[in-house]
Motif scaffolding. Structure first.
Motif, PDB file in Angstrom:
ATOM      1  N   LYS A  73       0.823  -1.205   0.000  1.00 14.26           N
ATOM      2  CA  LYS A  73       0.000   0.000   0.000  1.00 14.26           C
ATOM      3  C   LYS A  73       0.866   1.268   0.000  1.00 14.26           C
ATOM      4  CE  LYS A  73      -3.670   2.154   2.736  1.00 14.26           C
ATOM      5  NZ  LYS A  73      -4.526   2.009   3.923  1.00 14.26           N
ATOM      6  N   ARG A  74       1.910   1.282   0.807  1.00 19.67           N
ATOM      7  CA  ARG A  74       2.792   2.458   0.905  1.00 19.67           C
ATOM      8  C   ARG A  74       3.496   2.717  -0.423  1.00 19.67           C
ATOM      9  NH1 ARG A  74       4.905   7.170   2.448  1.00 19.67           N
ATOM     10  NH2 ARG A  74       6.985   7.100   3.300  1.00 19.67           N
ATOM     11  N   LEU A  75       3.989   1.663  -1.080  1.00 18.73           N
ATOM     12  CA  LEU A  75       4.651   1.826  -2.371  1.00 18.73           C
ATOM     13  C   LEU A  75       3.659   2.298  -3.433  1.00 18.73           C
ATOM     14  CD1 LEU A  75       7.228   1.634  -4.059  1.00 18.73           C
ATOM     15  CD2 LEU A  75       6.662  -0.767  -4.486  1.00 18.73           C
ATOM     16  N   LYS A  76       2.446   1.791  -3.405  1.00 23.78           N
ATOM     17  CA  LYS A  76       1.428   2.235  -4.364  1.00 23.78           C
ATOM     18  C   LYS A  76       1.130   3.721  -4.197  1.00 23.78           C
ATOM     19  CE  LYS A  76      -0.960  -2.185  -4.859  1.00 23.78           C
ATOM     20  NZ  LYS A  76      -2.211  -2.915  -4.542  1.00 23.78           N
ATOM     21  N   ALA A  77       1.051   4.188  -2.958  1.00 25.32           N
ATOM     22  CA  ALA A  77       0.783   5.603  -2.701  1.00 25.32           C
ATOM     23  C   ALA A  77       1.957   6.468  -3.176  1.00 25.32           C
ATOM     24  CB  ALA A  77       0.520   5.834  -1.220  1.00 25.32           C
ATOM     25  N   LEU A  78       3.166   6.022  -2.896  1.00 29.49           N
ATOM     26  CA  LEU A  78       4.363   6.733  -3.343  1.00 29.49           C
ATOM     27  C   LEU A  78       4.409   6.787  -4.866  1.00 29.49           C
ATOM     28  CD1 LEU A  78       7.151   8.010  -2.624  1.00 29.49           C
ATOM     29  CD2 LEU A  78       8.064   5.685  -2.772  1.00 29.49           C
ATOM     30  N   ASP A  79       4.115   5.667  -5.502  1.00 35.46           N
ATOM     31  CA  ASP A  79       4.110   5.574  -6.956  1.00 35.46           C
ATOM     32  C   ASP A  79       3.084   6.529  -7.563  1.00 35.46           C
ATOM     33  OD1 ASP A  79       4.985   3.971  -9.431  1.00 35.46           O
ATOM     34  OD2 ASP A  79       2.798   3.819  -9.491  1.00 35.46           O
ATOM     35  N   LYS A  80       1.904   6.588  -6.983  1.00 38.03           N
ATOM     36  CA  LYS A  80       0.856   7.473  -7.496  1.00 38.03           C
ATOM     37  C   LYS A  80       1.300   8.936  -7.409  1.00 38.03           C
ATOM     38  CE  LYS A  80      -3.946   8.823  -7.030  1.00 38.03           C
ATOM     39  NZ  LYS A  80      -5.199   8.649  -6.298  1.00 38.03           N
ATOM     40  N   THR A  84       1.978  11.275 -10.709  1.00 39.93           N
ATOM     41  CA  THR A  84       1.177  12.487 -10.855  1.00 39.93           C
ATOM     42  C   THR A  84       2.029  13.742 -10.906  1.00 39.93           C
ATOM     43  OG1 THR A  84      -0.630  11.417  -9.664  1.00 39.93           O
ATOM     44  CG2 THR A  84      -0.700  13.823  -9.809  1.00 39.93           C
ATOM     45  N   LYS A  85       2.974  13.882  -9.974  1.00 39.89           N
ATOM     46  CA  LYS A  85       3.743  15.119  -9.854  1.00 39.89           C
ATOM     47  C   LYS A  85       5.050  15.129 -10.637  1.00 39.89           C
ATOM     48  CE  LYS A  85       2.241  16.587  -5.284  1.00 39.89           C
ATOM     49  NZ  LYS A  85       2.720  17.013  -3.965  1.00 39.89           N
ATOM     50  N   TYR A  86       5.683  13.963 -10.795  1.00 35.61           N
ATOM     51  CA  TYR A  86       7.068  13.950 -11.254  1.00 35.61           C
ATOM     52  C   TYR A  86       7.348  13.125 -12.511  1.00 35.61           C
ATOM     53  CZ  TYR A  86       7.477  15.684  -6.475  1.00 35.61           C
ATOM     54  OH  TYR A  86       7.314  16.379  -5.309  1.00 35.61           O
ATOM     55  N   HIS A  87       6.322  12.602 -13.147  1.00 34.02           N
ATOM     56  CA  HIS A  87       6.495  11.908 -14.427  1.00 34.02           C
ATOM     57  C   HIS A  87       7.373  10.657 -14.320  1.00 34.02           C
ATOM     58  CE1 HIS A  87       4.917  15.464 -16.742  1.00 34.02           C
ATOM     59  NE2 HIS A  87       5.197  16.008 -15.583  1.00 34.02           N
ATOM     60  N   MET A  88       7.334   9.988 -13.183  1.00 32.44           N
ATOM     61  CA  MET A  88       8.072   8.736 -13.050  1.00 32.44           C
ATOM     62  C   MET A  88       7.278   7.772 -12.178  1.00 32.44           C
ATOM     63  SD  MET A  88      11.216   9.330 -10.326  1.00 32.44           S
ATOM     64  CE  MET A  88      12.015   7.860 -10.844  1.00 32.44           C
ATOM     65  N   SER A  89       7.500   6.495 -12.373  1.00 35.34           N
ATOM     66  CA  SER A  89       6.800   5.454 -11.621  1.00 35.34           C
ATOM     67  C   SER A  89       7.804   4.533 -10.950  1.00 35.34           C
ATOM     68  CB  SER A  89       5.902   4.637 -12.559  1.00 35.34           C
ATOM     69  OG  SER A  89       5.421   3.482 -11.902  1.00 35.34           O
ATOM     70  N   HIS A 125      12.172  15.818 -10.210  1.00 39.57           N
ATOM     71  CA  HIS A 125      11.294  16.638  -9.381  1.00 39.57           C
ATOM     72  C   HIS A 125      10.872  17.948 -10.046  1.00 39.57           C
ATOM     73  CE1 HIS A 125      13.107  14.059  -6.155  1.00 39.57           C
ATOM     74  NE2 HIS A 125      11.819  13.856  -6.060  1.00 39.57           N
ATOM     75  N   ASN A 126      11.612  18.403 -11.041  1.00 37.57           N
ATOM     76  CA  ASN A 126      11.221  19.657 -11.687  1.00 37.57           C
ATOM     77  C   ASN A 126      11.378  19.645 -13.210  1.00 37.57           C
ATOM     78  OD1 ASN A 126      14.012  20.075 -12.082  1.00 37.57           O
ATOM     79  ND2 ASN A 126      14.163  21.196 -10.167  1.00 37.57           N
ATOM     80  N   ARG A 139      14.689  31.804 -11.264  1.00 37.76           N
ATOM     81  CA  ARG A 139      13.540  32.680 -11.513  1.00 37.76           C
ATOM     82  C   ARG A 139      12.280  32.178 -10.805  1.00 37.76           C
ATOM     83  NH1 ARG A 139      15.970  33.105 -16.612  1.00 37.76           N
ATOM     84  NH2 ARG A 139      14.784  31.380 -17.457  1.00 37.76           N
ATOM     85  N   ASN A 140      12.154  30.865 -10.666  1.00 40.09           N
ATOM     86  CA  ASN A 140      10.964  30.286 -10.049  1.00 40.09           C
ATOM     87  C   ASN A 140      11.397  29.126  -9.158  1.00 40.09           C
ATOM     88  OD1 ASN A 140       8.563  29.099  -9.341  1.00 40.09           O
ATOM     89  ND2 ASN A 140       7.850  28.742 -11.423  1.00 40.09           N
ATOM     90  N   PRO A 141      11.649  29.369  -7.875  1.00 37.25           N
ATOM     91  CA  PRO A 141      12.145  28.320  -6.960  1.00 37.25           C
ATOM     92  C   PRO A 141      11.205  27.115  -6.834  1.00 37.25           C
ATOM     93  CG  PRO A 141      12.256  30.477  -5.926  1.00 37.25           C
ATOM     94  CD  PRO A 141      11.525  30.648  -7.219  1.00 37.25           C
ATOM     95  N   LYS A 142       9.943  27.297  -7.191  1.00 35.97           N
ATOM     96  CA  LYS A 142       8.994  26.177  -7.114  1.00 35.97           C
ATOM     97  C   LYS A 142       8.742  25.567  -8.486  1.00 35.97           C
ATOM     98  CE  LYS A 142       6.775  27.888  -3.007  1.00 35.97           C
ATOM     99  NZ  LYS A 142       5.535  28.245  -2.348  1.00 35.97           N
ATOM    100  N   TYR A 143       9.635  25.832  -9.421  1.00 35.56           N
ATOM    101  CA  TYR A 143       9.516  25.336 -10.794  1.00 35.56           C
ATOM    102  C   TYR A 143       9.285  23.825 -10.799  1.00 35.56           C
ATOM    103  CZ  TYR A 143      10.498  24.753 -15.759  1.00 35.56           C
ATOM    104  OH  TYR A 143      10.402  24.466 -17.097  1.00 35.56           O
ATOM    105  N   ARG A 144       8.289  23.403 -11.563  1.00 32.09           N
ATOM    106  CA  ARG A 144       8.060  21.979 -11.720  1.00 32.09           C
ATOM    107  C   ARG A 144       7.403  21.704 -13.052  1.00 32.09           C
ATOM    108  NH1 ARG A 144       5.446  19.805  -6.947  1.00 32.09           N
ATOM    109  NH2 ARG A 144       3.423  20.211  -7.835  1.00 32.09           N
ATOM    110  N   TRP A 145       8.145  21.101 -13.936  1.00 30.74           N
ATOM    111  CA  TRP A 145       7.608  20.594 -15.179  1.00 30.74           C
ATOM    112  C   TRP A 145       6.795  21.613 -15.967  1.00 30.74           C
ATOM    113  CZ3 TRP A 145       9.447  16.296 -17.179  1.00 30.74           C
ATOM    114  CH2 TRP A 145      10.091  15.421 -16.326  1.00 30.74           C
ATOM    115  N   ASN A 146       7.354  22.781 -16.188  1.00 32.24           N
ATOM    116  CA  ASN A 146       6.703  23.848 -16.964  1.00 32.24           C
ATOM    117  C   ASN A 146       5.389  24.329 -16.371  1.00 32.24           C
ATOM    118  OD1 ASN A 146       8.700  23.936 -19.001  1.00 32.24           O
ATOM    119  ND2 ASN A 146       7.843  22.090 -19.909  1.00 32.24           N
ATOM    120  N   GLU A 147       5.187  24.052 -15.083  1.00 35.31           N
ATOM    121  CA  GLU A 147       3.990  24.526 -14.386  1.00 35.31           C
ATOM    122  C   GLU A 147       4.359  25.778 -13.597  1.00 35.31           C
ATOM    123  OE1 GLU A 147       3.023  21.254 -11.892  1.00 35.31           O
ATOM    124  OE2 GLU A 147       2.607  19.932 -13.562  1.00 35.31           O
ATOM    125  N   ASP A 148       3.430  26.682 -13.448  1.00 34.28           N
ATOM    126  CA  ASP A 148       3.679  27.887 -12.637  1.00 34.28           C
ATOM    127  C   ASP A 148       3.528  27.589 -11.173  1.00 34.28           C
ATOM    128  OD1 ASP A 148       2.084  29.808 -15.164  1.00 34.28           O
ATOM    129  OD2 ASP A 148       4.218  29.539 -14.847  1.00 34.28           O
TER     130      ASP A 148
END
Length: 148
Positions: A73-80, A84-89, A125-126, A139-148
């Motif tokens: 369950k913990r690995l599934k949650a981490l994977d999700k 979702t956020k980082y483009h990796m599984s 991560h970004n 320029r954007n310390p919270k930069y992540r995958w071309n998202e603002d």
């Protein structure tokens, strides 16, 4: 890519922001981020799972797929979260290692995460190359995958 940088949970530490910040010593350029040499090199077995998995905490498994509860369950949650956020599984990484071997996994990772400009590794991560795209992060310390 280096086998020693593949964590038991399937995380490729070479792609992690904390690892890349250390690798490029970005705090010397005015950033203020935690540095990490990777889970295995620092003897932690797994940052993401070692605190809740007795087998990983004790180092009795090299990879989560070796466990009878895989994927837990913990690995599934981490994977999700990472899909979702980082483009990796993590689970896809572990399945590839299990089914095709470490060499095939490392070759795929090297191609998938290669910076098209300098051929270094992108950060999972970004989505940036910490070698040649630090201005974007500045320029954007919270930069992540071309998202603002």
């Amino acid at each position: 890519m280096n086998e020693e940088l593949i964590a038991p949970c399937g995380m490729n530490c070479a792609l992690c922001a904390a690892y890349q910040f250390r690798l490029h010593d970005l705090n010397q350029q005015g950033f203020h981020r935690k540095y990490c040499p990777g889970c295995i090199p620092r003897g932690e077995n797994c940052l993401h799972m070692g605190d809740v998995c007795e087998k990983l905490a004790q180092g009795t498994l090299r990879f989560c797929y070796e466990c009878e509860a895989y994927p837990c369950k913990r690995l599934k949650a981490l994977d999700k979260r990472y899909r979702t956020k980082y483009h990796m599984s993590m689970i896809a990484n572990l399945n590839l290692i299990r089914d095709q071997g470490m060499e095939a996994f490392l070759a795929q990772e090297a191609q998938k995460w290669r910076c098209p400009t300098c051929r270094g590794n992108l950060c999972c991560h970004n989505g940036l190359c910490m070698h040649c795209q630090t201005d974007d992060l500045r320029r954007n310390p919270k930069y992540r995958w071309n998202e603002d």
